[in-house]
Design a protein around this motif. Structure first.
Motif, PDB file in Angstrom:
ATOM      1  N   ARG A 498      -6.176  -1.772   9.038  1.00 11.50           N
ATOM      2  CA  ARG A 498      -6.754  -0.467   9.361  1.00 11.50           C
ATOM      3  C   ARG A 498      -6.042   0.191  10.535  1.00 11.50           C
ATOM      4  N   ALA A 499      -5.512  -0.610  11.421  1.00 11.86           N
ATOM      5  CA  ALA A 499      -4.823  -0.071  12.595  1.00 11.86           C
ATOM      6  C   ALA A 499      -3.378   0.311  12.309  1.00 11.86           C
ATOM      7  N   ALA A 500      -2.903   0.054  11.098  1.00 11.30           N
ATOM      8  CA  ALA A 500      -1.489   0.254  10.769  1.00 11.30           C
ATOM      9  C   ALA A 500      -1.306   1.440   9.837  1.00 11.30           C
ATOM     10  N   VAL A 536      -7.209  -6.859   2.099  1.00  6.20           N
ATOM     11  CA  VAL A 536      -6.275  -5.905   2.707  1.00  6.20           C
ATOM     12  C   VAL A 536      -6.198  -4.634   1.863  1.00  6.20           C
ATOM     13  N   ALA A 537      -6.219  -4.794   0.543  1.00 10.13           N
ATOM     14  CA  ALA A 537      -6.122  -3.627  -0.339  1.00 10.13           C
ATOM     15  C   ALA A 537      -7.305  -2.684  -0.156  1.00 10.13           C
ATOM     16  N   GLY A 540      -7.249   0.529   2.158  1.00  5.20           N
ATOM     17  CA  GLY A 540      -6.598   1.763   1.765  1.00  5.20           C
ATOM     18  C   GLY A 540      -5.267   2.027   2.426  1.00  5.20           C
ATOM     19  N   THR A 541      -4.853   1.175   3.338  1.00  4.86           N
ATOM     20  CA  THR A 541      -3.546   1.343   3.970  1.00  4.86           C
ATOM     21  C   THR A 541      -2.452   1.052   2.947  1.00  4.86           C
ATOM     22  N   PRO A 542      -1.428   1.898   2.860  1.00  5.26           N
ATOM     23  CA  PRO A 542      -0.345   1.632   1.896  1.00  5.26           C
ATOM     24  C   PRO A 542       0.172   0.198   2.029  1.00  5.26           C
ATOM     25  N   ALA A 558      -4.800  -7.984  -7.597  1.00  4.87           N
ATOM     26  CA  ALA A 558      -4.741  -7.773  -6.150  1.00  4.87           C
ATOM     27  C   ALA A 558      -3.310  -7.568  -5.687  1.00  4.87           C
ATOM     28  N   VAL A 559      -2.374  -8.199  -6.359  1.00  5.35           N
ATOM     29  CA  VAL A 559      -0.959  -8.026  -6.039  1.00  5.35           C
ATOM     30  C   VAL A 559      -0.389  -6.839  -6.796  1.00  5.35           C
TER      31      VAL A 559
END
Length: 764
Positions: A498-500, A536-537, A540-542, A558-559
């Motif tokens: 989320r921070a990236a 991680v998906a 929403g971070t690319p 997921a991958v």
């Protein structure tokens, strides 16, 4: 060749020029032309007459070094009770031809000095090693390097590996492995070139030439190659290592023999027998394979060595009742040298004394061993490769490390890249590196490397931080272990994501999950890592996924849901820098899959060159009573030959020089490729054919050629291929290579299952 009455219209045509063409095109022809072995020098030949039977058996006995190097003790232990002093005693008594996977030049110097000053006959020792994908400088695992679709790159890395090994006193490498591997469950596919026969042949020949160099095997920088494992080791039932193999002779001749023929035609002087049985007869005792085919048909005059305790394993196979019988069966079948069991030393003297093994067969094997030592220059200078000073100076040099980085970057396969997420900018983006493979000196060099170490390799986090403008913009979070969750790992990974601005998630296999004895019943990313990927998906971070693997994988949603996915394999000493080069666009991805990625483990073995069956599913929705699984069509998730670059390449304008390929002619196939993208493109243009109707059913496609083309944005080029009749040979009903007239389809395409541009021609 005799005419088949059931197919007179096709088989009757195979005569005259057609038969001659098939013979000339056969790789066996090149081998037979060089079949006659040069006689031994008189002074070496005289040794054969002077040897006792025990000393002859000693020349046929190779053992793991008791003073081992690197990971050798774990990979190939010397055995209970083995000691360096004990091996020195065997050297003095003429009971040992050499050792393998030893501890460098100092060890070799001591052993060779004992042989040359303290043994009766002063026969030099032979030092061997598993130099599979590098020595101290580690290059990409062979399957990864095959993804480069660049035999010249494979030759260059093998040349560097051979030179480093020779600098450490090594004369002989147990490589290349040239087994065709079509089942993703088989872990040892990581050592080969994948599923395709043409690519396998080209890589086999390139690696032999690389190991052996251009100046002859007496060159102090050359090492002798060993083509292994003869044969069909990769066809074990269920993808299980060491398992039984039951394939037709036609399949052996069309699929599994050609890479060995190519390796021998390139000059490999040795062959290793495989562990597996074929149709009930273990290869180590298979006289049809080792004598009828290898010796008589192909004219091979070199040395055949068993694999590690391969002769001993004839007992467990159920072929031999005891060690003595195992020795007799293996030796008479054509195995000249026994590796590690010690059986030849123990039992050959008595077998010869009792007339169960002809003395002439014993002398024949001894001459082959001595001939290899002569060719390697050991009788001229037993210490030509044993130089501790050279060993220190000529390993892990800037040049070899630069080559490792180049080879690594050129082995990465970009599977998808939605919205051109890659390449990443070097500045202005916060990057979260997440996953068990983003940092740390582990799982970098891959399986089956004896002398290199992960400790000497560079990881991804180090490389990324060195490449971006601000290293503080890069966070590192493991998220999970390889096979187990980490306490708080997923929460930490979600926070980092989320921070990236972009996440680079590195997941996949540990290096000990591929390689020998590492068959997997499910070729998937382990569940703890999939849970991490799902979490991680959801942020929403690319997301960019990097797949660490030594095999084709069946990928979870997921991958697959990531915007970009790349297969990064195990890339060796420069693993991290090579991946960073690709991520940030310093090097455009240019590799292609050498193996098909299946849709699910249950689809294995899957390979593109399969048969259509009598009930293929037509294009479109799945139909009942057709050849497909309930869940999906009979195609790959990502097919052989697939791989993206940073450009956008389109194919057009197929043209053929004629619609008919006549006897003695060649057919020129041309197509246009254009880069519509905004980045330079490095495309591997592939030519496939299909024989529409033949007297033996043919695969739905077969790769016949490929070319690499570099395209600037907006640039277009015409690619040209030449097809000749010998490119269309197949093994007929009489088990001989042949060609037949009829219709052929062809494709110029970016993968084995892409349409590209396609057409047809007649062979007449």
């Amino acid at each position: 060749m005799t005419q088949d009455a059931s197919r007179p219209s096709r088989r009757a045509w195979l005569m005259g020029a057609g038969a001659t063409l098939a013979w000339v095109a056969s790789p066996a022809r090149a081998l037979l032309a060089q079949a006659a072995a040069a006689p031994l020098p008189d002074e070496v030949e005289s040794l054969v007459a002077r040897m006792t039977v025990e000393e002859k058996a000693g020349q046929l006995t190779l053992m793991a070094a008791a003073w081992a190097g690197g990971a050798a003790t774990a990979l190939n232990p010397a055995g209970a009770g083995a000691s360096f002093e004990g091996q020195l005693r065997d050297v003095r008594r003429g009971r040992l031809t050499g050792v393998f996977n030893g501890n460098g030049a100092v060890m070799a110097q001591r052993m060779q000095r004992a042989a040359m000053t303290q043994s009766r006959l002063k026969i030099p020792l032979l030092f061997a090693a598993d130099i599979i994908h590098g020595f101290r400088t580690v290059f990409p695992v062979p399957l990864a390097e095959a993804a480069s679709f660049d035999p010249e790159l494979a030759r260059r890395t093998a040349r560097a590996a051979g030179a480093e090994a020779a600098a450490s006193g090594i004369d002989w490498t147990f490589a290349p492995m040239v087994d065709i591997a079509r089942d993703a469950r088989w872990g040892r596919g990581v050592e080969g070139a994948g599923e395709d026969v043409l690519l396998g042949r080209l890589m086999a020949a390139a690696r032999v030439r690389g190991f052996q160099g251009e100046n002859g095997l007496a060159d102090p920088r050359a090492v002798a190659a060993c083509a292994k494992h003869f044969v069909a080791y990769g066809a074990g039932e269920g993808g299980l290592d060491y398992n039984s193999v039951d394939v037709s002779e036609r399949t052996l001749r069309e699929v599994y023999f050609p890479p060995f023929e190519a390796a021998l035609a390139a000059g490999a002087p040795t062959v290793m027998a495989s562990f597996n049985e074929i149709s009930g007869v273990p290869a180590t005792a298979n006289d049809w394979l080792l004598t009828d085919v290898l010796r008589r048909e192909w004219g091979f005059g070199g040395l055949v060595v068993s694999d590690y305790t391969g002769d001993e394993e004839l007992i467990a196979h159920g072929l031999a009742a005891d060690a003595r019988e195992a020795t007799r069966l293996a030796f008479l079948a054509g195995v000249d040298m026994s590796m590690q069991s010690g059986f030849y030393l123990k039992h050959l003297p008595d077998l010869v004394a009792k007339g169960e093994v002809p003395a002439a067969r014993l002398d024949e094997a001894v001459r082959r061993v001595l001939a290899l030592k002569v060719t390697l220059g050991l009788f001229d200078d037993p210490f030509r490769r044993i130089d501790p000073a050279r060993e220190r100076a000529e390993v892990r040099t800037p040049a070899t490390l630069a080559l490792a980085r180049e080879a690594g970057a050129r082995s990465i396969v970009l599977l998808k890249n939605e919205e051109q997420l890659l390449p990443l900018p070097r500045a202005g983006k916060r990057i979260a590196l997440i996953g068990p493979f983003v940092s740390g000196q582990h799982d970098l060099i891959g399986p089956w490397n004896v002398y290199g170490t992960d400790a000497d390799a560079t990881d991804l986090a180090t490389a990324v931080r060195s490449m971006v403008a601000d290293a503080a913009q890069v966070s590192v979070t493991p998220g999970s272990a390889i096979l187990a969750p980490l306490p708080g790992g997923i929460a930490a990974a979600e926070a980092a994501a989320r921070a990236a601005d972009v996440v680079v998630l590195a997941v996949g296999e540990a290096q000990d999950m591929s390689g020998e004895a590492q068959s997997r019943s499910a070729v998937v990313v382990p569940e703890p890592q999939l849970a991490l990927a799902r979490a991680v998906a959801t942020t929403g971070t690319p997301l960019v996924v990097l797949l660490r693997t030594g095999r084709a994988l069946a990928l979870d949603d997921a991958v697959l849901g990531a915007r970009a996915v790349a297969v990064t394999w195990f890339l060796g000493s420069q693993d991290g820098p090579a991946i960073a080069d690709m991520l940030f666009g310093r090097v455009a991805p240019s590799a292609r899959l050498p193996v098909s990625f299946p849709r699910a483990t249950g689809q294995s073995p899957y390979y593109y060159a399969h048969k259509s069956t009598g009930r293929p599913n037509p294009p479109g929705p799945l139909q009942p009573f057709k050849a497909h699984y309930r869940e999906f069509e009979q195609s790959a998730l990502f097919p052989f030959g697939h791989g993206l670059t940073y450009g956008d390449v389109v194919y057009s304008d197929l043209s053929l020089s004629s619609d008919r390929l006549a006897p003695g002619d060649a057919l020129t196939v041309r197509a246009t490729v254009m880069n519509r993208g905004h980045h330079p493109a490095d495309e591997v243009v592939q030519l496939y054919v299909h024989d529409v109707a033949a007297s033996v059913t043919r695969p739905i496609r077969e790769l016949k050629a490929f070319q690499r083309v570099t395209l600037s944005p907006g640039e277009r080029k015409t690619v040209s291929f030449t097809l000749r009749r010998d490119d269309l040979l197949f093994v007929g009903r009489d088990l001989k290579r042949m060609v037949e007239p009829g219709a052929f389809r062809l494709w110029v395409a970016p993968s084995a299952e892409a349409e590209g541009v396609n057409g047809s021609f007649m062979l007449g």
